[in-house]
Every structure is written in structure tokens, then in C-alpha cells.
Enzyme design. Structure first.
Site, short mmCIF file in Angstrom:
data_model
loop_
_atom_site.label_atom_id
_atom_site.label_comp_id
_atom_site.label_asym_id
_atom_site.label_seq_id
_atom_site.Cartn_x
_atom_site.Cartn_y
_atom_site.Cartn_z
N ASN A 78 -44.60 -2.35 -12.84
CA ASN A 78 -44.60 -3.55 -13.69
C ASN A 78 -45.03 -4.72 -12.80
O ASN A 78 -44.39 -4.99 -11.80
CB ASN A 78 -43.20 -3.77 -14.25
CG ASN A 78 -43.04 -5.12 -14.94
OD1 ASN A 78 -41.96 -5.67 -14.97
ND2 ASN A 78 -44.10 -5.68 -15.48
N GLY A 79 -46.10 -5.40 -13.18
CA GLY A 79 -46.52 -6.55 -12.41
C GLY A 79 -48.02 -6.74 -12.44
O GLY A 79 -48.70 -6.30 -13.37
N CYS B 74 -44.46 -4.76 -18.75
CA CYS B 74 -44.16 -3.34 -18.87
C CYS B 74 -42.67 -3.16 -18.62
O CYS B 74 -42.01 -4.03 -18.08
CB CYS B 74 -44.91 -2.53 -17.82
SG CYS B 74 -46.70 -2.60 -17.99
N GLY C 11 -43.29 -3.28 -23.89
CA GLY C 11 -44.62 -2.67 -23.96
C GLY C 11 -44.68 -1.64 -25.04
O GLY C 11 -43.80 -0.76 -25.10
N TYR D 285 -37.91 -15.79 -23.25
CA TYR D 285 -38.38 -14.94 -24.34
C TYR D 285 -38.37 -13.42 -24.05
O TYR D 285 -37.97 -12.65 -24.89
CB TYR D 285 -39.80 -15.37 -24.72
CG TYR D 285 -40.52 -14.39 -25.61
CD1 TYR D 285 -40.10 -14.19 -26.94
CD2 TYR D 285 -41.59 -13.64 -25.15
CE1 TYR D 285 -40.74 -13.28 -27.75
CE2 TYR D 285 -42.24 -12.72 -25.97
CZ TYR D 285 -41.80 -12.54 -27.26
OH TYR D 285 -42.42 -11.64 -28.07
#
Ligand code: SF4
Length: 498
Positions: free
Chosen positions: A116-117, A15, A42, A272
Site C-alpha cells: 500500500n503506497g 489499498c 480498494g 475520510y
């Protein structure tokens, strides 16, 4: 969890989170453009919550940032502070009720959460909350965080310090955040909004990225620095592992949430995830990727005429490979950058076209040539073979595939949808067998040591990165049941309704 994309053989970004404190500026509009810059992290949903110091406002929806927001729904989001989010589901199904930021009312005013996580003890926390009589409406870790912040474990409302009129005095939120950090395990970067302040919070290993930027009028926090640059901000620093950073009318106030542990920023961000123009660990990601390409050439040279990349994320590594080998880098594949962003799935006829829906080979650059094809990673191995075939059909006489990261042999439990053991091709096959399956003339990966050396050479940081999906060395204690994909699916299915 979401289905893997038909078009991609990549782990899926987690995210993007964003926060801004900027009196006098249109924080909703700035958040919109910052989220636009974080779109690659996201694409399922997006949202923004703002506060004007009295009332909080929010809008969120399914789809891309540009699909969710219009002038009509952006203009009511007034205020001088905001948090925003772009979501890909790692837990919780793809549904509007799971879209973030979550915004609730608490005893200490509004609370907005962008996360985020991945919490590794989510099951336990969920059961504890349910036993305390807290009803849960969604299937996400974020709701657990919201509820734990709204009612810190063991604290009664009387024990919670009250803020004074301007939100300063004894800050109830730092105490609440600290207590949250004491009970949650896992990887997290949080952007929190209260009535008067925004907060940036990072787990004790710093697994997921989060950085601070300076604006002409105020500050912003973001998963990646590209979001700060987009709105005219300047990168200042990373949020430190275990840090709670408050941003309000007094400026920046940093406090320790928990003592930091060994730093373990996700190394796949360099491989990436992150945009090449973003800054991580004080270094531009493009530079690190280029160094990975150079190291790859040192470790795995190929007799060839030209180096081409699988666009876009592999381009810097291919340039580095070419520089080290003294070979020309050339475009060999053109990518439709929007195909992976569609919600329309191909029918059977189009499925047979495979990667052709996404890539087209440039025959004039490939015909009669021995080609080194550089890709950043192979996860399931479902697209590498068709891409090699595409290059051959365009007239290449040889195709040597080089991967600028080590083989991905282990799943991720820290907020990345990596795939399960059963799905990971490098968990099932050795390199020669993968090469045969793909149909390349040769295949080589960058070694783990080579990848870490490339990161060290460019960032100066040694032994400060998570490599679990490559090495199997997890920086956190992972519950054993999560390693069994069938059992995990059953447990996750029961709890998260996926
Ligand atoms: S396991 Fe891999 S993808 Fe997950 S945090 Fe570690 S390096 Fe990143």
C-alpha cells in the site's frame, strides 16, 4: 490511473494490506474476512497468498472480495501464514496482472508481496532494473518491490546468507528488506510472506497506516484495526516508521530497517479513508472525526434548526457539530451504499439523475428547516452542488455547508488518487466562489490549525501528520515533474501504460 467515480467526489482509497501467522487456524478464511473488513480501501481486485512452510499458494481476481473468493478457490489455500490485499490502482491500470499479492519463487524460497503506497522514484528504479536485464511484466510499483527483494541491488546470490531448515538462523529477508528500504523513496506499508514468516514493513515517515494485532493463536497485521477485530484479534500497536517486524514460530522480532524520520501519518485517514471503528495513533477514528465537527462549529457556527451529514463518513463530524452548537443531529440523506461499488456505468439518462442515484433526501426531516449540511471534504466539487439542491428540493429553507477538513488545494503523491491541480476546485477558486458555484447559503471549512488541534486533542500527537494536500508541505522530496499533471501523465503513460 483509474477514472474518478461518477458517484463520488472523494480522493480514492489506496489499498488494504493484511498478514497473518496462526498455526492451527484456517488462515485463508481469516484473511478473506479481514479483507472483507478492508474492502473500503480498494474495490478493483483482491487476493490472498498462503504458505504451509514448504509450498506457497495464491488466488486473486478482479472485483470485490466477495466476488473473487469462493469455497472452491479458498480451500486449496492451505498453510499457517498468509498475506492478503484489496487494491485500488494508484499506478498501473486496472488489470488482473496488477492484482496483488504478487507471489514469486526466489533463491530463498517463495516471496509474496502486498503493498500500500506509492514510490516517488519508481521511474528511476524501473530504468535501473531494466538496465540490469530484469524484465518487468506489470505496470505497478509492487513489481519493482518484488524484483528488488528477489535480487537486492549489488548483492550476488553468493553474498546472500542462507536460512537453515526452520527459516531461522541468519535471516536473509531482513537484509533484503533493509536494502530495499535504502533504495526506494515514497510511502509504503508492506505485508510480506516468505516460506516460514510474515513481515510488516513501514516507511520511515509512517505515511500509510499499518498495525499489529494479537490472536488467540498467533498474530496479524493490517492496514486498519477493524480487520483485526473482525477475526477476533486485539489491537496491539502501530508498526513503527522504519520498522521491520518479523512474525514466525519464535513470536515477534522487531528490527530497524532505516532510522525513523519525522512521523507523518496521512491526516486524510482521519478525515475520510479509515473506517470510523478503526484505531489510528491509538485513538478510535470516530472520536477524532467528532472532535473535528466540534472544532468546525467553534470556527464556523451557523444559525440553523438541524444538522445533517453527507453519509457515511461525515456522520461523526455532523454529530460533533450538533453537540457543540446545541442543535439536533438528524438524518437528511439516505445513501445507497452499494452504488459506488458497481462497475456498470450509468447511461446518459441516468447521468442526468446525478447524485439521486446515490442519495435520497428525507423530506420529513428537512421541510421548513434551516439546515447545516456537514461533509468531510470537497475535492473536485462536482457533487456538492447537486446535494445542496437535493436538500433544498426536499423543503429546506436554508442550506449552510460545513466541511470538516481544510480546502484540498494540492495533489497527493503518497499513494492516494487525489486529483490534479487542474481538477481541484479549491486550487482554482476561493471559498466565496466555491460557495457561489455550489449554491449554498454559506460555506465554511475547518482550518488547518483546527484539524490538527482536533487530532492533537484526541490522539495526543502534535506535528506528526502529513497535511500536504491541504498545506502544500510535503514530507518527502517530490520530483518536480510530478507536479506538472500533463508531463506526469505523459511520463506515467509511457511507463505505466495507463
Ligand atoms: S497528501 Fe493528503 S492524502 Fe496524501 S498522504 Fe498527505 S494527507 Fe494523506
Amino acid at each position: 490511473m483509474a477514472e474518478p467515480s461518477f458517484f463520488e467526489d472523494r480522493p480514492t482509497e489506496e489499498c488494504g494490506v493484511f498478514g497473518i501467522y496462526a498455526p492451527g487456524l484456517d488462515v485463508a478464511r481469516l484473511s478473506f474476512f479481514a479483507l472483507f473488513a478492508l474492502q473500503h480501501r480498494g474495490q478493483e481486485s483482491a487476493g490472498i497468498a498462503t504458505s504451509d512452510g514448504v509450498v506457497a499458494y495464491s488466488h486473486k481476481g478482479m472485483g470485490l472480495v466477495s466476488q473473487v473468493f469462493t469455497e472452491e478457490n479458498l480451500s486449496p489455500l492451505v498453510g499457517h501464514l498468509a498475506v492478503g490485499h484489496t487494491r485500488y490502482s494508484t499506478t498501473g491500470s486496472s488489470h488482473i496482472r496488477n492484482a496483488q499479492p504478487y507471489l514469486i519463487e526466489t533463491l530463498d524460497g517463495p516471496l509474496g508481496v502486498a503493498f500500500n503506497g506509492n514510490l516517488t522514484n519508481a521511474l528511476e528504479l524501473r530504468n535501473q532494473l531494466l538496465q540490469r536485464g530484469v524484465g518487468l511484466m506489470t505496470t505497478t510499483d509492487t513489481e519493482l518491490i518484488v524484483q528488488l527483494l528477489a535480487s537486492p541491488p549489488g548483492a550476488t546470490p553468493q553474498q546472500t546468507a542462507r536460512p537453515n531448515g526452520n527459516g531461522r538462523g541468519s535471516d536473509p529477508w531482513v537484509a533484503r528488506i533493509r536494502r530495499l528500504m535504502e533504495v526506494i523513496d515514497g510511502a509504503y506499508s508492506l505485508a510480506l510472506l516468505t516460506r516460514h514468516a510474515i513481515y510488516a514493513v513501514r516507511d520511515t515517515h509512517g505515511l500509510r497506516p499499518l498495525c499489529l494485532g494479537r490472536l488467540a493463536e498467533g498474530y496479524a497485521i493490517a492496514s486498519e484495526s477493524c480487520a483485526l477485530n473482525t477475526i477476533g484479534g486485539k489491537y496491539v500497536r502501530e508498526i513503527e516508521p522504519g520498522e521491520i517486524l518479523r512474525i514466525d514460530s519464535q513470536g515477534l522480532t522487531s528490527s530497524e530497517g532505516l532510522p525513523p524520520k519525522k512521523k507523518a501519518l496521512c491526516s486524510f485517514e482521519f478525515v475520510y479513508f479509515a473506517r470510523p471503528d478503526s484505531m489510528l495513533d491509538g485513538q478510535v477514528v470516530h472520536t477524532v472525526r467528532q472532535e473535528m465537527g466540534r472544532k468546525l462549529a467553534e470556527e464556523a457556527p451557523a444559525e440553523a434548526d438541524v444538522v445533517v451529514a453527507v453519509p457515511d463518513s461525515s456522520v461523526p463530524a455532523a454529530i460533533g457539530y450538533g453537540q457543540q452548537m446545541g442543535l439536533p443531529y438528524s438524518e437528511g440523506l439516505t445513501k445507497n451504499r452499494y452504488i459506488g461499488r458497481t462497475f456498470i456505468q450509468p447511461d446518459n439518462h441516468l447521468r442526468q439523475q446525478g447524485v439521486r442515484l446515490k442519495f435520497n433526501a428525507l423530506g420529513s426531516n428537512l421541510r421548513g428547516k434551516r439546515v447545516v449540511l456537514v461533509d468531510d471534504s470537497i475535492v473536485r466539487g462536482n457533487t456538492s452542488g447537486p446535494i445542496v439542491q437535493l436538500i433544498r428540493e426536499a423543503g429546506a429553507t436554508e442550506v449552510h455547508l460545513r466541511i470538516s477538513s481544510p480546502p484540498v488545494r494540492h495533489p497527493c503523491f503518497m499513494g492516494v488518487d487525489m486529483a490534479t491541480y487542474k481538477e481541484l476546485i479549491a486550487h482554482k477558486l476561493d471559498v466565496p466562489a466555491i460557495c457561489e458555484r455550489i449554491g449554498a447559503d454559506s460555506l465554511d471549512y475547518l482550518s488547518l490549525e483546527g484539524m490538527l488541534e482536533a487530532i492533537r486533542a484526541t490522539t495526543g500527537l502534535h506535528d506528526a501528520h502529513c497535511t500536504a494536500c491541504f498545506s502544500g508541505n510535503y514530507p518527502l522530496d517530490i520530483p518536480s515533474w510530478l507536479f506538472d499533471s500533463d508531463q506526469a501523465k505523459m511520463m506515467l503513460g509511457q511507463v505505466w501504460g495507463t
